[in-house]
Motif scaffolding. Structure first.
Motif, PDB file in Angstrom:
ATOM      1  N   PHE A 159     -12.100  -0.720  13.573  1.00 56.21           N
ATOM      2  CA  PHE A 159     -12.488  -2.126  13.425  1.00 56.21           C
ATOM      3  C   PHE A 159     -12.323  -2.740  14.805  1.00 56.21           C
ATOM      4  N   ILE A 174      -9.131  -1.949  16.740  1.00 59.78           N
ATOM      5  CA  ILE A 174      -8.115  -1.222  15.966  1.00 59.78           C
ATOM      6  C   ILE A 174      -8.708   0.083  15.439  1.00 59.78           C
ATOM      7  N   ALA A 200      -8.149   2.201  12.546  1.00 62.96           N
ATOM      8  CA  ALA A 200      -7.402   2.185  11.285  1.00 62.96           C
ATOM      9  C   ALA A 200      -7.199   3.595  10.752  1.00 62.96           C
ATOM     10  N   PRO A 209       3.153   4.127   4.671  1.00 61.46           N
ATOM     11  CA  PRO A 209       3.610   2.739   4.713  1.00 61.46           C
ATOM     12  C   PRO A 209       2.436   1.759   4.769  1.00 61.46           C
ATOM     13  N   ASN A 210       2.708   0.504   4.598  1.00 64.50           N
ATOM     14  CA  ASN A 210       1.669  -0.521   4.708  1.00 64.50           C
ATOM     15  C   ASN A 210       0.977  -0.445   6.061  1.00 64.50           C
ATOM     16  N   GLY A 211      -0.345  -0.579   6.034  1.00 70.50           N
ATOM     17  CA  GLY A 211      -1.099  -0.575   7.279  1.00 70.50           C
ATOM     18  C   GLY A 211      -1.385   0.810   7.821  1.00 70.50           C
ATOM     19  N   ALA A 212      -1.041   1.849   7.047  1.00 69.45           N
ATOM     20  CA  ALA A 212      -1.218   3.223   7.537  1.00 69.45           C
ATOM     21  C   ALA A 212      -2.690   3.633   7.566  1.00 69.45           C
ATOM     22  N   GLY A 213      -3.505   2.998   6.729  1.00 67.43           N
ATOM     23  CA  GLY A 213      -4.924   3.349   6.676  1.00 67.43           C
ATOM     24  C   GLY A 213      -5.355   3.900   5.323  1.00 67.43           C
ATOM     25  N   LYS A 214      -4.538   3.732   4.304  1.00 70.70           N
ATOM     26  CA  LYS A 214      -4.848   4.270   2.972  1.00 70.70           C
ATOM     27  C   LYS A 214      -6.071   3.583   2.366  1.00 70.70           C
ATOM     28  N   THR A 215      -6.034   2.246   2.327  1.00 64.11           N
ATOM     29  CA  THR A 215      -7.142   1.507   1.728  1.00 64.11           C
ATOM     30  C   THR A 215      -8.447   1.751   2.477  1.00 64.11           C
ATOM     31  N   THR A 216      -8.370   1.761   3.784  1.00 61.73           N
ATOM     32  CA  THR A 216      -9.569   1.997   4.586  1.00 61.73           C
ATOM     33  C   THR A 216     -10.175   3.358   4.254  1.00 61.73           C
ATOM     34  N   GLN A 253      -6.987  -2.152  -4.658  1.00 61.77           N
ATOM     35  CA  GLN A 253      -5.672  -2.716  -4.347  1.00 61.77           C
ATOM     36  C   GLN A 253      -5.658  -4.222  -4.612  1.00 61.77           C
ATOM     37  N   ASP A 293      -0.966  -7.404   5.268  1.00 61.33           N
ATOM     38  CA  ASP A 293      -0.533  -6.609   4.124  1.00 61.33           C
ATOM     39  C   ASP A 293       0.706  -7.216   3.495  1.00 61.33           C
TER      40      ASP A 293
END
Ligand SMILES: Nc1ncnc2c1ncn2[C@@H]1O[C@H](COP(=O)(O)OP(=O)(O)O)[C@@H](O)[C@H]1O
Ligand SMILES: [Mg+2]
Lengths: 255, 263
Positions: free
Chosen positions: B13, B16, B18, B37-44, B83, B252
């Motif tokens: 992005f 960044i 991701a 952890p949060n922000g690791a890139g799971k949702t992306t 999510q 997040d």
């Protein structure tokens, strides 16, 4: 064949969703009637005497079709632009990952928005009767609904197309003020298109709304500028183009 | 047989990155945890798998199809629980599910039956005809889960499904998912930042941190590999930090706060 049936069912449920959402929102219904009523009363009675003096005609007879169009444009634009709300509140994702072509989603949404807007136009038609509007012929008057539907489709699809490219509602006032208002004012809704300065006349000619207003006026009061055939043809072309462009943009949405 | 496969997958992005060159696969019929952890890139990553985002680089196969060039076939293959909220607040719980059922072409009788069954499981039966806008955050979450499971897909993606749910609902939910997995062979791909959930539920796990996969294997393999007793220790050994202390990115963090508060 099975596929077509499935697509129709999906369009139906999308259509139904729009209708339900609209019918559950009293505020929106009332809000979108207040503006046309204000225009009818203020302009109709305010400019009426001047118009009468200048042309010998009744101004309510002239602007009622314009105000009907106005109510349709605004409702259609708003329902189209709802895509942004669906984006922000997440619901859009639900439709974007579904195993249904995006054009089916786009068409379903557009039909829902267009239905709501057309109904709005019909309600304003009845209100205009109360204010003193009289169609030339009550039997053929219902045909005006064809043009109402065309305007409704055009602007719902237009709203959806714009919303497909927007992230939030911030640009919305700009769109209303710099796009919708000029389209409305330069469409022959409020004043006749004859005798305009040449440059303005050109704008009214390329404005699709002019043909919608003219069509409704032609059917209701038997006065037309372009002729009903031309009106319908031009609107069909515009609606097809904007549906194609809108579908293209809608297909490109990422979430 | 590999049913999900990522090779050299990248998502940027602007400035960044991701997701940064990740490669892994999920076998058909597995319950697979994507832990990080949060922000690791799971949702992306999940968004790229589910055709919502175009990868910057790399290839993906979902059920044999490429999300970029065959989005329609991919969409036919999965169900997803997002999510973030994605129900329609102006419709009732039932209408939301009915809408989904039509979208996924579930025959009417099956649709009704499953809706009733799922409403029971997520304990929303008595609220079926209430508008979703009157629901608490937890209730919306449960509705969302019911909706995602409604069409019994080949693969189901669950993005932090149990975040903000009470233990009882969480157990019901996992029972239902397990039975779908066993009875119908549904492949389950879920992301989580709860280690114990991954440990307990998953056949295999991939650990993602800062957009890269730091390890993957069965829970036992991960523990053995690092000679740890728990996944927590394994994570510490693999990344050199404790996941609990990993500070979430601002957004997040806020998002999670919002969900907890709305409950
Ligand atoms: N649309 C976006 N634009 C810019 N940055 C994004 C966007 N979506 C996610 N990110 C960033 O990408 C990184 C990974 O986010 P995400 O995939 O949501 O992580 P996770 O789901 O593991 O918590 C984060 O740093 C996040 O801020
Ligand atoms: Mg996430």
């Amino acid at each position: 064949m099975e596929k077509i049936k499935k697509y129709l069912r999906v369009m139906y449920i999308l259509w139904l969703r729009q209708i339900k959402k609209y019918s559950r929102s009293r505020a929106r219904m009332i809000g979108s009637l207040a503006q046309p009523i204000l225009f009818l009363v203020a302009l109709g009675f305010g400019f009426g005497p001047i118009y009468q003096k200048a042309s010998g005609e009744n101004y309510i007879q002239f602007i009622a079709p314009g105000i009907i169009s106005m109510s349709i444009i605004f409702t259609a634009m708003f329902t189209g632009i709802e895509v942004i709300y669906d984006k922000q509140f997440g619901f859009l994702k639900e439709t974007l990952v579904a195993p249904v072509p995006r054009w089916v989603i786009m068409v379903g949404r557009t039909l829902g928005g267009a239905t709501v807007s057309t109904l709005q136009g019909v309600v304003v038609f009845f209100i205009s009767l109360i204010v003193g509007f009289r169609p030339e012929n009550f039997i053929t008057a219902p045909l005006a609904i064809v043009f109402m539907i065309m305007i409704a489709l055009l602007f719902t699809a237009f709203g959806t197309a714009i919303a497909s490219r927007m992230e939030d509602m911030q640009a919305f006032p700009l769109i209303i003020n710099f796009l919708i208002m000029p389209l409305f004012f330069l469409s022959g809704a409020l004043f006749p298109l004859d005798n305009l300065p040449h440059s303005i006349q050109v704008i009214t000619f390329i404005n699709p709304l002019s043909y919608g207003v003219d069509g409704i006026r032609g059917i209701l009061t038997h006065v037309t500028h372009f002729g009903l055939g031309t009106d319908l043809l031009v609107l069909c072309i515009f609606v097809s183009i904007i549906l194609l462009v809108g579908t293209h943009l809608f297909t490109k949405i990422e979430a | 047989m590999k049913i999900i496969e990522a090779r050299g997958l990248v998502k940027k992005f602007d400035d960044i990155t991701a997701v940064d060159h990740i490669s892994f696969h999920v076998n058909k019929g597995e319950i697979f945890a994507f832990l990080g952890p949060n922000g690791a890139g799971k949702t992306t990553t999940i968004k790229m798998f589910t055709t919502l985002l175009q990868p910057t680089d790399g290839t993906i196969r979902i059920n044999g199809f490429d999300p970029t060039t065959q989005p329609h076939d991919v969409r036919r293959s999965f169900g997803i629980i997002f999510q973030d909220p994605s129900t329609d607040d102006d419709l009732t719980a039932y209408e939301n599910l009915e809408f989904h059922g039509v979208l996924y072409d579930i025959p009417k009788d099956t649709r009704r039956e499953r809706i009733n069954e799922l409403l029971k499981i997520v304990e929303l039966e008595s609220r079926r005809n209430d508008l979703v806008k009157e629901f608490s955050g937890g209730m919306k979450r449960r509705l969302e889960i019911a909706r995602g499971l409604l069409h019994h897909p080949t693969i189901i993606f669950l993005d932090e499904p149990t975040l903000g749910l009470d233990p009882q609902t969480r157990n019901h939910l996992w029972d239902y998912i397990k039975s779908m997995n066993q009875k119908e062979g549904v492949t389950v791909f879920f992301s989580t930042h709860y280690m114990e959930e991954a440990d307990r539920m998953a056949d295999r796990i991939a650990i993602i941190d800062h957009g890269t996969i730091v390890a993957d294997g069965t829970p036992k393999e991960l523990k053995d590999q690092t000679s740890s007793h728990s996944l927590e220790e394994a994570f510490l050994a693999l990344t050199g930090k404790d996941m609990r202390e990993e500070s979430a990115t601002g957004i997040d963090h806020l998002r999670n706060m919002r969900r907890v508060w709305k409950k």
